[in-house]
Motif scaffolding. Structure first.
Motif, PDB file in Angstrom:
ATOM      1  N   GLN A   1     -16.560 -45.458 -15.421  1.00 41.36           N
ATOM      2  CA  GLN A   1     -17.371 -46.423 -14.693  1.00 41.36           C
ATOM      3  C   GLN A   1     -17.931 -45.750 -13.439  1.00 41.36           C
ATOM      4  O   GLN A   1     -17.310 -44.842 -12.884  1.00 41.36           O
ATOM      5  CB  GLN A   1     -16.550 -47.654 -14.285  1.00 41.36           C
ATOM      6  CG  GLN A   1     -15.852 -48.357 -15.443  1.00 41.36           C
ATOM      7  CD  GLN A   1     -14.490 -47.754 -15.730  1.00 41.36           C
ATOM      8  OE1 GLN A   1     -13.725 -47.456 -14.813  1.00 41.36           O
ATOM      9  NE2 GLN A   1     -14.182 -47.551 -17.007  1.00 41.36           N
ATOM     10  N   PHE A   2     -19.067 -46.239 -12.982  1.00 40.31           N
ATOM     11  CA  PHE A   2     -19.707 -45.626 -11.831  1.00 40.31           C
ATOM     12  C   PHE A   2     -20.334 -46.694 -10.945  1.00 40.31           C
ATOM     13  O   PHE A   2     -20.594 -47.824 -11.372  1.00 40.31           O
ATOM     14  CB  PHE A   2     -20.787 -44.632 -12.280  1.00 40.31           C
ATOM     15  CG  PHE A   2     -22.000 -45.305 -12.882  1.00 40.31           C
ATOM     16  CD1 PHE A   2     -23.097 -45.636 -12.098  1.00 40.31           C
ATOM     17  CD2 PHE A   2     -22.033 -45.623 -14.237  1.00 40.31           C
ATOM     18  CE1 PHE A   2     -24.197 -46.273 -12.655  1.00 40.31           C
ATOM     19  CE2 PHE A   2     -23.129 -46.242 -14.795  1.00 40.31           C
ATOM     20  CZ  PHE A   2     -24.221 -46.576 -14.006  1.00 40.31           C
ATOM     21  N   LEU A   3     -20.574 -46.302  -9.708  1.00 35.74           N
ATOM     22  CA  LEU A   3     -21.311 -47.143  -8.768  1.00 35.74           C
ATOM     23  C   LEU A   3     -21.997 -46.237  -7.757  1.00 35.74           C
ATOM     24  O   LEU A   3     -21.379 -45.320  -7.202  1.00 35.74           O
ATOM     25  CB  LEU A   3     -20.389 -48.121  -8.047  1.00 35.74           C
ATOM     26  CG  LEU A   3     -21.057 -49.123  -7.076  1.00 35.74           C
ATOM     27  CD1 LEU A   3     -20.300 -50.442  -7.059  1.00 35.74           C
ATOM     28  CD2 LEU A   3     -21.128 -48.561  -5.653  1.00 35.74           C
ATOM     29  N   ILE A   4     -23.269 -46.478  -7.540  1.00 33.84           N
ATOM     30  CA  ILE A   4     -24.048 -45.745  -6.539  1.00 33.84           C
ATOM     31  C   ILE A   4     -24.788 -46.771  -5.700  1.00 33.84           C
ATOM     32  O   ILE A   4     -25.425 -47.689  -6.237  1.00 33.84           O
ATOM     33  CB  ILE A   4     -25.056 -44.774  -7.190  1.00 33.84           C
ATOM     34  CG1 ILE A   4     -24.337 -43.765  -8.088  1.00 33.84           C
ATOM     35  CG2 ILE A   4     -25.867 -44.052  -6.122  1.00 33.84           C
ATOM     36  CD1 ILE A   4     -25.284 -42.885  -8.877  1.00 33.84           C
ATOM     37  N   SER A   5     -24.680 -46.644  -4.387  1.00 38.70           N
ATOM     38  CA  SER A   5     -25.370 -47.591  -3.522  1.00 38.70           C
ATOM     39  C   SER A   5     -25.962 -46.873  -2.320  1.00 38.70           C
ATOM     40  O   SER A   5     -25.436 -45.851  -1.853  1.00 38.70           O
ATOM     41  CB  SER A   5     -24.418 -48.698  -3.050  1.00 38.70           C
ATOM     42  OG  SER A   5     -23.452 -48.185  -2.159  1.00 38.70           O
ATOM     43  N   GLY A   6     -27.042 -47.427  -1.826  1.00 41.60           N
ATOM     44  CA  GLY A   6     -27.676 -46.920  -0.625  1.00 41.60           C
ATOM     45  C   GLY A   6     -28.108 -48.087   0.247  1.00 41.60           C
ATOM     46  O   GLY A   6     -28.450 -49.166  -0.260  1.00 41.60           O
ATOM     47  N   ALA A   7     -28.083 -47.886   1.558  1.00 39.67           N
ATOM     48  CA  ALA A   7     -28.415 -48.983   2.468  1.00 39.67           C
ATOM     49  C   ALA A   7     -29.155 -48.443   3.683  1.00 39.67           C
ATOM     50  O   ALA A   7     -28.984 -47.285   4.083  1.00 39.67           O
ATOM     51  CB  ALA A   7     -27.149 -49.721   2.907  1.00 39.67           C
ATOM     52  N   TYR A   8     -29.967 -49.317   4.251  1.00 48.00           N
ATOM     53  CA  TYR A   8     -30.715 -49.005   5.474  1.00 48.00           C
ATOM     54  C   TYR A   8     -30.631 -50.199   6.411  1.00 48.00           C
ATOM     55  O   TYR A   8     -30.728 -51.356   5.986  1.00 48.00           O
ATOM     56  CB  TYR A   8     -32.177 -48.702   5.158  1.00 48.00           C
ATOM     57  CG  TYR A   8     -33.074 -48.654   6.384  1.00 48.00           C
ATOM     58  CD1 TYR A   8     -33.048 -47.555   7.232  1.00 48.00           C
ATOM     59  CD2 TYR A   8     -33.918 -49.717   6.693  1.00 48.00           C
ATOM     60  CE1 TYR A   8     -33.866 -47.507   8.363  1.00 48.00           C
ATOM     61  CE2 TYR A   8     -34.739 -49.680   7.819  1.00 48.00           C
ATOM     62  CZ  TYR A   8     -34.702 -48.575   8.651  1.00 48.00           C
ATOM     63  OH  TYR A   8     -35.495 -48.538   9.762  1.00 48.00           O
ATOM     64  N   GLN A   9     -30.438 -49.917   7.679  1.00 51.70           N
ATOM     65  CA  GLN A   9     -30.353 -50.974   8.683  1.00 51.70           C
ATOM     66  C   GLN A   9     -31.077 -50.530   9.941  1.00 51.70           C
ATOM     67  O   GLN A   9     -30.966 -49.388  10.369  1.00 51.70           O
ATOM     68  CB  GLN A   9     -28.898 -51.293   9.023  1.00 51.70           C
ATOM     69  CG  GLN A   9     -28.725 -52.273  10.177  1.00 51.70           C
ATOM     70  CD  GLN A   9     -27.272 -52.466  10.565  1.00 51.70           C
ATOM     71  OE1 GLN A   9     -26.396 -52.484   9.715  1.00 51.70           O
ATOM     72  NE2 GLN A   9     -27.013 -52.593  11.854  1.00 51.70           N
ATOM     73  N   LYS A  10     -31.815 -51.465  10.528  1.00 52.31           N
ATOM     74  CA  LYS A  10     -32.447 -51.214  11.823  1.00 52.31           C
ATOM     75  C   LYS A  10     -32.220 -52.437  12.688  1.00 52.31           C
ATOM     76  O   LYS A  10     -32.444 -53.568  12.273  1.00 52.31           O
ATOM     77  CB  LYS A  10     -33.940 -50.941  11.683  1.00 52.31           C
ATOM     78  CG  LYS A  10     -34.615 -50.656  13.030  1.00 52.31           C
ATOM     79  CD  LYS A  10     -36.100 -50.365  12.888  1.00 52.31           C
ATOM     80  CE  LYS A  10     -36.732 -50.093  14.257  1.00 52.31           C
ATOM     81  NZ  LYS A  10     -38.192 -49.825  14.149  1.00 52.31           N
ATOM     82  N   GLU A  11     -31.765 -52.192  13.926  1.00 52.63           N
ATOM     83  CA  GLU A  11     -31.456 -53.284  14.831  1.00 52.63           C
ATOM     84  C   GLU A  11     -31.987 -52.961  16.219  1.00 52.63           C
ATOM     85  O   GLU A  11     -31.815 -51.856  16.720  1.00 52.63           O
ATOM     86  CB  GLU A  11     -29.941 -53.497  14.895  1.00 52.63           C
ATOM     87  CG  GLU A  11     -29.512 -54.675  15.735  1.00 52.63           C
ATOM     88  CD  GLU A  11     -28.022 -54.944  15.637  1.00 52.63           C
ATOM     89  OE1 GLU A  11     -27.545 -55.883  16.300  1.00 52.63           O
ATOM     90  OE2 GLU A  11     -27.328 -54.201  14.914  1.00 52.63           O
ATOM     91  N   THR A  12     -32.654 -53.927  16.828  1.00 51.30           N
ATOM     92  CA  THR A  12     -33.172 -53.754  18.177  1.00 51.30           C
ATOM     93  C   THR A  12     -32.275 -54.511  19.161  1.00 51.30           C
ATOM     94  O   THR A  12     -31.241 -55.049  18.775  1.00 51.30           O
ATOM     95  CB  THR A  12     -34.622 -54.248  18.283  1.00 51.30           C
ATOM     96  OG1 THR A  12     -34.661 -55.662  18.010  1.00 51.30           O
ATOM     97  CG2 THR A  12     -35.515 -53.525  17.271  1.00 51.30           C
ATOM     98  N   THR A  13     -32.671 -54.564  20.415  1.00 47.92           N
ATOM     99  CA  THR A  13     -31.851 -55.205  21.445  1.00 47.92           C
ATOM    100  C   THR A  13     -32.613 -56.369  22.075  1.00 47.92           C
ATOM    101  O   THR A  13     -33.806 -56.566  21.820  1.00 47.92           O
ATOM    102  CB  THR A  13     -31.476 -54.207  22.553  1.00 47.92           C
ATOM    103  OG1 THR A  13     -32.630 -53.974  23.382  1.00 47.92           O
ATOM    104  CG2 THR A  13     -31.005 -52.891  21.972  1.00 47.92           C
ATOM    105  N   VAL A  14     -31.914 -57.097  22.934  1.00 46.77           N
ATOM    106  CA  VAL A  14     -32.549 -58.173  23.691  1.00 46.77           C
ATOM    107  C   VAL A  14     -33.196 -57.641  24.965  1.00 46.77           C
ATOM    108  O   VAL A  14     -33.849 -58.391  25.695  1.00 46.77           O
ATOM    109  CB  VAL A  14     -31.529 -59.276  24.052  1.00 46.77           C
ATOM    110  CG1 VAL A  14     -30.998 -59.942  22.803  1.00 46.77           C
ATOM    111  CG2 VAL A  14     -30.375 -58.701  24.889  1.00 46.77           C
ATOM    112  N   PHE A  15     -33.023 -56.344  25.248  1.00 45.33           N
ATOM    113  CA  PHE A  15     -33.622 -55.746  26.448  1.00 45.33           C
ATOM    114  C   PHE A  15     -35.116 -55.530  26.233  1.00 45.33           C
ATOM    115  O   PHE A  15     -35.586 -55.395  25.085  1.00 45.33           O
ATOM    116  CB  PHE A  15     -32.987 -54.390  26.758  1.00 45.33           C
ATOM    117  CG  PHE A  15     -31.491 -54.423  26.911  1.00 45.33           C
ATOM    118  CD1 PHE A  15     -30.867 -55.478  27.558  1.00 45.33           C
ATOM    119  CD2 PHE A  15     -30.705 -53.395  26.421  1.00 45.33           C
ATOM    120  CE1 PHE A  15     -29.486 -55.509  27.718  1.00 45.33           C
ATOM    121  CE2 PHE A  15     -29.331 -53.411  26.568  1.00 45.33           C
ATOM    122  CZ  PHE A  15     -28.725 -54.484  27.210  1.00 45.33           C
ATOM    123  N   PRO A  16     -35.898 -55.438  27.306  1.00 49.15           N
ATOM    124  CA  PRO A  16     -37.291 -54.990  27.160  1.00 49.15           C
ATOM    125  C   PRO A  16     -37.320 -53.552  26.645  1.00 49.15           C
ATOM    126  O   PRO A  16     -36.359 -52.805  26.800  1.00 49.15           O
ATOM    127  CB  PRO A  16     -37.836 -55.078  28.593  1.00 49.15           C
ATOM    128  CG  PRO A  16     -36.901 -55.990  29.328  1.00 49.15           C
ATOM    129  CD  PRO A  16     -35.552 -55.791  28.701  1.00 49.15           C
TER     130      PRO A  16
END
Length: 994
Positions: free
Chosen positions: A342-357
């Motif tokens: 059995q196999f599993l391959i996964s990839g993920a991307y995340q981008k997060e900004t802030t509440v600051f200017p």
């Protein structure tokens, strides 16, 4: 000819198999006809199988002679012969013995929930995936009894603090041992406070590299029975993280996309411009400088009162931390395989900004793979997992939260009319100037492991666990002359600087093991022995370059006029151990579990390197006794207890040796070394003795499960820095103190299946922890420097404070209790008021409601505690920064009865001691108890009649939506006025399975 016929027969057997193998589809429901998601459907005597979807439907390739096995927690397993049917309707009945079907990861072994003798708290992927968090610890908050977790900051990429059953050691940390897929994972940050303390409190958690949606389960081992097999590394508990694996069956793709909006959930009630100016004018007059207010020559001293617009008002909280943080996630995985592989391959991307200017953001890229294989005779198994994560965190060097709370409300505009930073004739420090001073960290994390086993005999199996992980951080912080007030006259040549940090940690582990299992009638014996070899190396180089021809060259540290080595270090840690377990069961009702470990660590001197640790656990399943066989109310009952020891070597490397640092300076061309540590080869292991008793009950066919546990941990032989006289040239010497810290308490966990109708189901979970801590022993404490921090019989988390008795109605100055009656308030002996900021109790309450394809999860977190309030930051009204409107209720004239002193601008030196003592008094501690609506998830499974292979879930999630508290501060759990509190987040997402 026979050979030819033999081959032909084999060919036709394969042909017949292919001819009669067909696709089976079916639906699994309970006795009320409600579809059950997640039922494990396996072909008997193989690893080929699948799971039911949200509608209870499954698909599987099988032949007529195959037997399908249906398993699901809380229901009886059944077996069905495929035959000629292509569609099956399966009905599962509730099972009073369902706890036997639940297996819990205990690290080196697995055990059924019914038969475990230790205390293991767990959270599954079902609950983890409902939370929009970046760190696995964030998903655990409030869900586990005995596990107290606090988020350090609302800035992306920050860390968490965790305590498993309190703080055990005086000078030691509280971090537990983390094991990810069998590999120890270093959770200590390699970030440098000099670079990152201003933006994420100096805590860059390596656990951010673990994608929460990749996790199958998290277990926390708490008592001696569960942790002693980890020996010295298990004193603060053990956190086991198991990632998802591939499942045999047709190839399946899963895509998950989501977008979140984050914002500060609570703003402070601060003064407006008229209120602020009234207080400031009064303060200057009280300090005796009222006449100078009318002299233009002194306008530079108080620009907020003289040169700034007196009618201007800016809500700096909205301006600086009132923005919206955006988080976008995308993940794609593919899994499947045959009965053997059995196999599993996964990839993920995340981008997060802030509440600051500005454009600050945090990015994360991750790739993970897993492959598992079992031989056809089921004797040999191998599993390989690998993950690689890149984190790219670019933030301003300073958190703007402090400025948002403290800037005067009439402070000038941030920008001039032409769009440049406004310095208002050099009368203030513009908070947005720091946005030009970048802080950037790039982190690479590699984690790999291989698990192998081979069954030599039916009862004998040899195993091996191999692992390697690498953690690298490359970061820098800029200080540019352009970010400082032009009045200072700074230039790139005399001010601009860059500080860099290049750090890495590499670790490998090898663990061969041997397991023997045997049954003789009512007796079952399981024996495990193994050994551990581990090596960890760390390197760190911190450089600071100051003075550049211009700021465009600042990233080329070779161009600096002055180059300083702030830190250059490398270390090696070696660890070797032998461990074992003996599990004895009699009639599946009486269970004895013995674990032990002999640890060897390079952090101790030659005669102190080895320590022995172990535990014994007992359990009695009294509900299986004959006298309870006919009981319709009690369906499960277990008494268990454990006692044992774990240890700790968490003191850093080379502490037993005399050590030297390279200063970076030279003497007449000769490199200079300076002593940094004194040799002490005699100190040894810290020891934590753990004891626990628990009662676990199930009622009405386990529709109600109630677990109650009492524990007592006693930590002794404390490893601390023993203070030395200044004449020695050293501040302390590492050694053992004969002090004992006790942590005890009660933990209660409750699960109930309230309604289980045809279309509607309702379940409830509840947990509460009531910890107590105290310092039992500390010989000669009153004559040591530790007397300023600790008291026998009190927790080690106490704060020793002045007792503020009020404001003198005649003078308007704070008054304090003079404990030693010496006529002055100045000595440590007058700080005798004791407050404890550790929680009295904490826990969580969750409810899940399901109606057909719609489900709603609501989870509350609660905590009873005290924390520092706004008076810790500022104790006197009238200073040149904004503050709570509560400061308006101050002393103004003789005879006034007020809780706050007279206003002062800070220019009257005689008032400084009073306000400073007040900031260290009991009035700075207040109740910070809260109940928080921590998580809400609304999920809808869209019926997929057009395409039976496609399932779509749409979900809406909320976190930190509402908090009930009387605490007057940014956040009751993270009360700091200089750190961004955890954000309120709303997430909309969709999951596609096909």
């Amino acid at each position: 000819m026979c050979s030819l016929f033999g081959n032909t027969r084999g060919y036709f057997n394969s042909f017949e198999l292919a001819e009669f193998q067909h696709r089976i589809t079916g639906v699994v429901t309970d006795v009320y006809g409600t579809p059950i998601q997640g039922v494990n459907v396996e072909i008997k005597n193989t690893t080929l199988g699948t799971f039911t979807n949200k509608e209870g439907i499954f698909y599987l390739e099988a032949i007529p002679t195959d037997v399908l096995v249906f398993k699901y927690l809380g229901f009886k397993s059944i077996e069905v012969v495929v035959g000629s049917s292509e569609k099956l309707s399966i009905v599962l009945e509730e099972d009073v013995t369902n706890l036997d079907a639940v297996t819990v990861n205990a690290g080196y072994y697995t055990v059924s929930e019914k038969e475990r003798t230790g205390n293991i708290a767990s959270i599954s992927a079902v609950d983890i995936e409902k939370q929009p968090v970046n760190n696995p610890l964030g998903a655990m908050q409030g869900y586990m009894s005995g596990v107290n977790i606090i988020q350090d900051t609302g800035v992306p990429g920050g860390g968490y603090e965790i305590q498993v059953r309190g703080k055990n050691f005086i000078n030691g940390g509280t971090e537990p041992l983390y094991i990810i897929d069998g590999v120890p994972f270093g959770s200590q940050s390699l970030g440098v406070p000099e670079l990152s303390a201003g933006i994420n409190n100096g805590n860059i958690s390596p656990l951010n590299a673990i994608n929460p949606t990749d996790i199958e389960s998290i277990e926390v081992l708490k008592d001696a029975d569960a942790t002693a097999i980890y020996g010295a590394r298990g004193a603060n508990g053990v956190v086991l993280i198991t990632t998802k694996k591939g499942v045999a069956g047709t190839t399946q793709f899963k895509a998950n996309v989501s977008s979140s909006l984050g914002s500060v959930s609570h703003f402070l009630n601060l003064m407006n411009t008229p209120e602020y100016l009234e207080l400031r004018n009064e303060a200057v007059i009280n300090d005796g400088y009222g006449e100078l207010l009318e002299n233009p020559a002194y306008d530079f001293v108080w620009p907020d009162l003289k040169t700034w617009d007196q009618n201007r008002y800016t809500n700096w909280q909205k301006e600086l931390i009132g923005g919206t943080a955006y988080r976008n996630n995308a993940q794609l995985s593919v899994s499947g395989g045959s009965a053997q592989t059995q196999f599993l391959i996964s990839g993920a991307y995340q981008k997060e900004t802030t509440v600051f200017p500005g454009n600050a953001n945090y990015k994360k890229y991750s790739l993970r793979s897993n492959i598992n294989h079992v031989s056809k005779d089921d004797r040999f198994t191998i599993g390989m997992t690998g993950s690689y994560t890149i984190e790219d965190n670019q933030m301003p060097r300073t958190d703007l939260t402090s400025s948002a709370y403290r800037l005067p409300p009439n402070a000038p505009e941030l920008y001039t009319e032409d769009g440049n930073i406004n310095w208002e004739d050099n009368t203030w420090d513009n908070p947005l100037a720091v946005l030009a001073d970048d802080y950037k960290a790039q982190i690479h994390t590699l984690l790999t492991n291989i698990n192998m086993s081979y069954r030599l005999l039916p009862s004998l199996k040899v195993m091996a666990n191999l692992g390697y992980n690498q953690y690298q951080i490359s970061s820098y912080k800029l200080l540019l002359n352009t970010s400082r007030n032009p009045s200072f006259g700074f230039t790139p040549e005399n001010y601009s600087s860059i500080t860099t940090n290049e750090s890495s940690r590499d670790s490998w582990i090898v663990e061969p093991q041997l397991q023997w299992e045997k049954k003789w009638g009512m007796i079952a014996l399981d024996v495990l022995v193994g050994t551990t070899f581990q090596r960890q190396t760390s390197e760190q180089l911190v450089l600071k370059g100051t003075g550049f021809p211009n700021n465009s060259l600042i990233h080329n540290i070779a161009a600096a006029n002055e180059l300083e080595v702030r830190n250059s270090s490398d270390s090696e840690y070696n660890y070797q151990a032998f461990f074992g377990r003996i599990n004895f069961k009699l009639d599946n009702k009486y269970i004895l579990n013995i674990t032990g470990r002999r640890d060897g660590s390079s952090r101790f001197g030659p005669d102190k390197q080895y320590g022995n640790f172990g535990a014994v656990g007992l359990a009695w399943l009294f509900s299986d006794e004959a006298f309870l066989a006919a009981n319709d109310v009690l369906s499960f009952g277990k008494l268990r207890g454990s006692y044992g020891t774990t240890g700790s070597d968490n003191i850093g490397d080379y502490q037993f040796l005399s050590t030297y640092n390279v200063t970076g300076n030279d003497y007449d061309g000769t490199l200079v070394l300076e002593p940094s540590g004194l040799s002490n080869p005699l100190f040894g292991w810290e020891v934590n003795k753990k004891m626990e008793f628990a009662l676990e009950l199930g009622f009405f066919k386990d529709r109600i499960l109630l677990n109650t546990a009492w524990y007592q941990n006693r930590s002794s032989n404390q490893l601390v820095g023993i203070p030395l006289a200044a004449t020695t040239g050293f501040s302390s010497l590492t050694g053992n103190l004969d002090a004992t810290v006790q942590n005890s308490g009660w933990e209660v966990d409750l699960f109930s299946k309230n309604l289980n109708g045809n279309d509607f189901q309702w379940t409830t979970t509840f947990n509460i922890s009531m910890p107590k801590s105290k310092l039992l022993e500390f010989p000669n404490l009153e004559n040591s420097t530790f007397a300023a921090r600790y008291v026998i019989g009190q927790p080690i988390t106490i704060q020793k404070l002045y007792n503020a008795t009020g404001v003198d109605p005649d003078t308007g100055i704070y008054q304090f209790e003079d404990y030693n009656d010496d006529g002055t308030i100045s000595s440590l002996e007058d700080r005798q008021w004791i407050e404890d900021t550790a929680p009295d109790f904490y826990g969580g309450l969750g409810n899940t409601f399901t109606y057909k394809n719609l489900s709603l999860d609501v989870f509350f977190q609660f905590k009873k505690q005290k924390a520092y309030n706004y008076l810790r930051q500022q104790a006197a009204p009238g200073l040149k920064n904004n503050a709570s409107v509560a400061f308006l209720d101050r002393w103004q004239q003789p005879g006034d009865q007020s809780s706050l002193m007279m206003a002062t601008s800070g220019l009257n030196a005689s008032l400084i001691p009073s306000r400073d003592y007040y900031r260290q008094s009991n009035k700075t501690i207040s109740d910070a108890s809260f109940m928080r609506l921590r998580n809400v998830t609304l999920n809808y499974a869209i019926p997929s009649k057009a395409n039976e292979n496609l399932s779509i879930n749409i979900y809406l999630q909320g976190q930190n939506l509402w908090t009930l508290t009387g605490f007057d501060g940014p956040d009751p759990e993270q009360p700091s006025h200089i750190i961004l509190p955890p954000l309120r987040q709303i997430t909309l997402g969709a999951q596609f399975n096909f």
